[in-house]
Design a protein around this motif. Structure first.
Motif, PDB file in Angstrom:
ATOM      1  N   PHE A   6     -43.228 -16.417 -16.394  1.00 38.34           N
ATOM      2  CA  PHE A   6     -41.937 -16.872 -16.896  1.00 38.34           C
ATOM      3  C   PHE A   6     -40.766 -16.339 -16.086  1.00 38.34           C
ATOM      4  CE2 PHE A   6     -44.331 -17.583 -20.928  1.00 38.34           C
ATOM      5  CZ  PHE A   6     -44.192 -18.960 -20.917  1.00 38.34           C
ATOM      6  N   SER A   7     -40.862 -15.130 -15.577  1.00 44.98           N
ATOM      7  CA  SER A   7     -39.778 -14.621 -14.735  1.00 44.98           C
ATOM      8  C   SER A   7     -39.717 -15.389 -13.414  1.00 44.98           C
ATOM      9  CB  SER A   7     -39.942 -13.120 -14.484  1.00 44.98           C
ATOM     10  OG  SER A   7     -41.133 -12.862 -13.771  1.00 44.98           O
ATOM     11  N   GLY A   8     -40.849 -15.757 -12.859  1.00 45.20           N
ATOM     12  CA  GLY A   8     -40.867 -16.571 -11.652  1.00 45.20           C
ATOM     13  C   GLY A   8     -40.297 -17.964 -11.887  1.00 45.20           C
ATOM     14  N   LEU A   9     -40.645 -18.547 -13.028  1.00 46.46           N
ATOM     15  CA  LEU A   9     -40.094 -19.852 -13.368  1.00 46.46           C
ATOM     16  C   LEU A   9     -38.586 -19.777 -13.585  1.00 46.46           C
ATOM     17  CD1 LEU A   9     -42.793 -21.209 -15.840  1.00 46.46           C
ATOM     18  CD2 LEU A   9     -42.317 -22.020 -13.528  1.00 46.46           C
ATOM     19  N   LEU A  10     -38.124 -18.703 -14.217  1.00 47.38           N
ATOM     20  CA  LEU A  10     -36.695 -18.528 -14.429  1.00 47.38           C
ATOM     21  C   LEU A  10     -35.960 -18.394 -13.099  1.00 47.38           C
ATOM     22  CD1 LEU A  10     -34.279 -18.047 -16.325  1.00 47.38           C
ATOM     23  CD2 LEU A  10     -34.853 -15.613 -16.246  1.00 47.38           C
ATOM     24  N   PHE A  11     -36.503 -17.578 -12.198  1.00 47.81           N
ATOM     25  CA  PHE A  11     -35.869 -17.401 -10.894  1.00 47.81           C
ATOM     26  C   PHE A  11     -35.832 -18.718 -10.112  1.00 47.81           C
ATOM     27  CE2 PHE A  11     -35.950 -16.460  -6.364  1.00 47.81           C
ATOM     28  CZ  PHE A  11     -34.791 -15.709  -6.258  1.00 47.81           C
ATOM     29  N   ALA A  12     -36.925 -19.449 -10.149  1.00 46.95           N
ATOM     30  CA  ALA A  12     -36.977 -20.724  -9.426  1.00 46.95           C
ATOM     31  C   ALA A  12     -35.997 -21.733 -10.023  1.00 46.95           C
ATOM     32  CB  ALA A  12     -38.397 -21.284  -9.443  1.00 46.95           C
ATOM     33  N   SER A  13     -35.910 -21.784 -11.344  1.00 44.34           N
ATOM     34  CA  SER A  13     -34.974 -22.731 -11.958  1.00 44.34           C
ATOM     35  C   SER A  13     -33.527 -22.335 -11.688  1.00 44.34           C
ATOM     36  CB  SER A  13     -35.226 -22.851 -13.461  1.00 44.34           C
ATOM     37  OG  SER A  13     -34.986 -21.629 -14.101  1.00 44.34           O
ATOM     38  N   LEU A  14     -33.234 -21.042 -11.669  1.00 43.64           N
ATOM     39  CA  LEU A  14     -31.886 -20.600 -11.319  1.00 43.64           C
ATOM     40  C   LEU A  14     -31.570 -20.917  -9.862  1.00 43.64           C
ATOM     41  CD1 LEU A  14     -31.661 -17.159 -13.154  1.00 43.64           C
ATOM     42  CD2 LEU A  14     -30.547 -19.314 -13.780  1.00 43.64           C
ATOM     43  N   ALA A  15     -32.554 -20.815  -8.997  1.00 44.05           N
ATOM     44  CA  ALA A  15     -32.346 -21.164  -7.594  1.00 44.05           C
ATOM     45  C   ALA A  15     -32.081 -22.654  -7.434  1.00 44.05           C
ATOM     46  CB  ALA A  15     -33.559 -20.744  -6.762  1.00 44.05           C
ATOM     47  N   VAL A  16     -32.768 -23.476  -8.229  1.00 41.54           N
ATOM     48  CA  VAL A  16     -32.551 -24.923  -8.163  1.00 41.54           C
ATOM     49  C   VAL A  16     -31.154 -25.259  -8.691  1.00 41.54           C
ATOM     50  CG1 VAL A  16     -33.254 -27.136  -9.157  1.00 41.54           C
ATOM     51  CG2 VAL A  16     -34.967 -25.567  -8.268  1.00 41.54           C
ATOM     52  N   LYS A  20     -29.821 -23.586  -4.147  1.00 42.16           N
ATOM     53  CA  LYS A  20     -30.308 -22.763  -3.041  1.00 42.16           C
ATOM     54  C   LYS A  20     -31.196 -23.603  -2.137  1.00 42.16           C
ATOM     55  CE  LYS A  20     -28.414 -19.038  -4.607  1.00 42.16           C
ATOM     56  NZ  LYS A  20     -27.250 -18.487  -3.997  1.00 42.16           N
ATOM     57  N   ARG A  21     -31.562 -23.008  -1.032  1.00 45.29           N
ATOM     58  CA  ARG A  21     -32.409 -23.741  -0.080  1.00 45.29           C
ATOM     59  C   ARG A  21     -33.756 -24.086  -0.690  1.00 45.29           C
ATOM     60  NH1 ARG A  21     -32.294 -19.454   4.523  1.00 45.29           N
ATOM     61  NH2 ARG A  21     -33.234 -18.479   2.743  1.00 45.29           N
ATOM     62  N   ARG A  22     -34.275 -25.214  -0.274  1.00 40.88           N
ATOM     63  CA  ARG A  22     -35.566 -25.682  -0.777  1.00 40.88           C
ATOM     64  C   ARG A  22     -36.681 -24.714  -0.389  1.00 40.88           C
ATOM     65  NH1 ARG A  22     -39.011 -30.770   1.118  1.00 40.88           N
ATOM     66  NH2 ARG A  22     -40.362 -30.934  -0.687  1.00 40.88           N
ATOM     67  N   SER A  23     -36.576 -24.118   0.780  1.00 38.95           N
ATOM     68  CA  SER A  23     -37.617 -23.191   1.228  1.00 38.95           C
ATOM     69  C   SER A  23     -37.676 -21.953   0.333  1.00 38.95           C
ATOM     70  CB  SER A  23     -37.386 -22.788   2.681  1.00 38.95           C
ATOM     71  OG  SER A  23     -36.133 -22.152   2.832  1.00 38.95           O
ATOM     72  N   LEU A  24     -36.527 -21.519  -0.198  1.00 37.78           N
ATOM     73  CA  LEU A  24     -36.514 -20.372  -1.111  1.00 37.78           C
ATOM     74  C   LEU A  24     -37.249 -20.705  -2.398  1.00 37.78           C
ATOM     75  CD1 LEU A  24     -35.435 -17.533  -1.886  1.00 37.78           C
ATOM     76  CD2 LEU A  24     -33.477 -18.716  -2.875  1.00 37.78           C
ATOM     77  N   VAL A  25     -36.983 -21.878  -2.942  1.00 42.09           N
ATOM     78  CA  VAL A  25     -37.636 -22.285  -4.187  1.00 42.09           C
ATOM     79  C   VAL A  25     -39.145 -22.436  -3.982  1.00 42.09           C
ATOM     80  CG1 VAL A  25     -37.761 -24.086  -5.949  1.00 42.09           C
ATOM     81  CG2 VAL A  25     -35.546 -23.410  -5.025  1.00 42.09           C
ATOM     82  N   VAL A  28     -40.801 -19.035  -3.659  1.00 39.91           N
ATOM     83  CA  VAL A  28     -40.971 -18.377  -4.953  1.00 39.91           C
ATOM     84  C   VAL A  28     -42.178 -18.945  -5.686  1.00 39.91           C
ATOM     85  CG1 VAL A  28     -39.943 -18.098  -7.242  1.00 39.91           C
ATOM     86  CG2 VAL A  28     -38.562 -17.730  -5.213  1.00 39.91           C
ATOM     87  N   TRP A  29     -42.329 -20.263  -5.666  1.00 40.98           N
ATOM     88  CA  TRP A  29     -43.463 -20.885  -6.340  1.00 40.98           C
ATOM     89  C   TRP A  29     -44.791 -20.428  -5.728  1.00 40.98           C
ATOM     90  CZ3 TRP A  29     -43.867 -23.233 -10.832  1.00 40.98           C
ATOM     91  CH2 TRP A  29     -42.725 -23.770 -11.407  1.00 40.98           C
ATOM     92  N   TRP A  30     -44.869 -20.418  -4.398  1.00 35.58           N
ATOM     93  CA  TRP A  30     -46.118 -20.002  -3.748  1.00 35.58           C
ATOM     94  C   TRP A  30     -46.410 -18.526  -3.999  1.00 35.58           C
ATOM     95  CZ3 TRP A  30     -49.931 -22.908  -2.509  1.00 35.58           C
ATOM     96  CH2 TRP A  30     -49.720 -24.223  -2.156  1.00 35.58           C
TER      97      TRP A  30
END
Length: 54
Positions: A6-16, A20-25, A28-30
């Motif tokens: 859930f923390s990874g999903l939160l960080f990725a959604s905040l980045a979206v 933020k750059r697509r490579s960052l998102v 994070v997912w990988w």
């Protein structure tokens, strides 16, 4: 493990949402996927087994 997911999903959604750059998102997912799989493998083979037999 749920907290990690859930923390990874939160960080990725905040980045979206922060555009933020697509490579960052994707990074994070990988990273989140790899860490979750390693943690799952540790639980399966460790002393606190989940009862799964892989």
């Amino acid at each position: 493990m749920d907290t990690l997911i859930f923390s990874g999903l939160l960080f990725a959604s905040l980045a979206v949402m922060g555009q933020k750059r697509r490579s960052l998102v994707l990074g994070v997912w990988w990273l989140l996927l790899v860490v979750t799989l390693l943690l799952l493998a540790h639980h399966i083979t460790g002393g606190l087994s989940l009862g799964l037999s892989y």
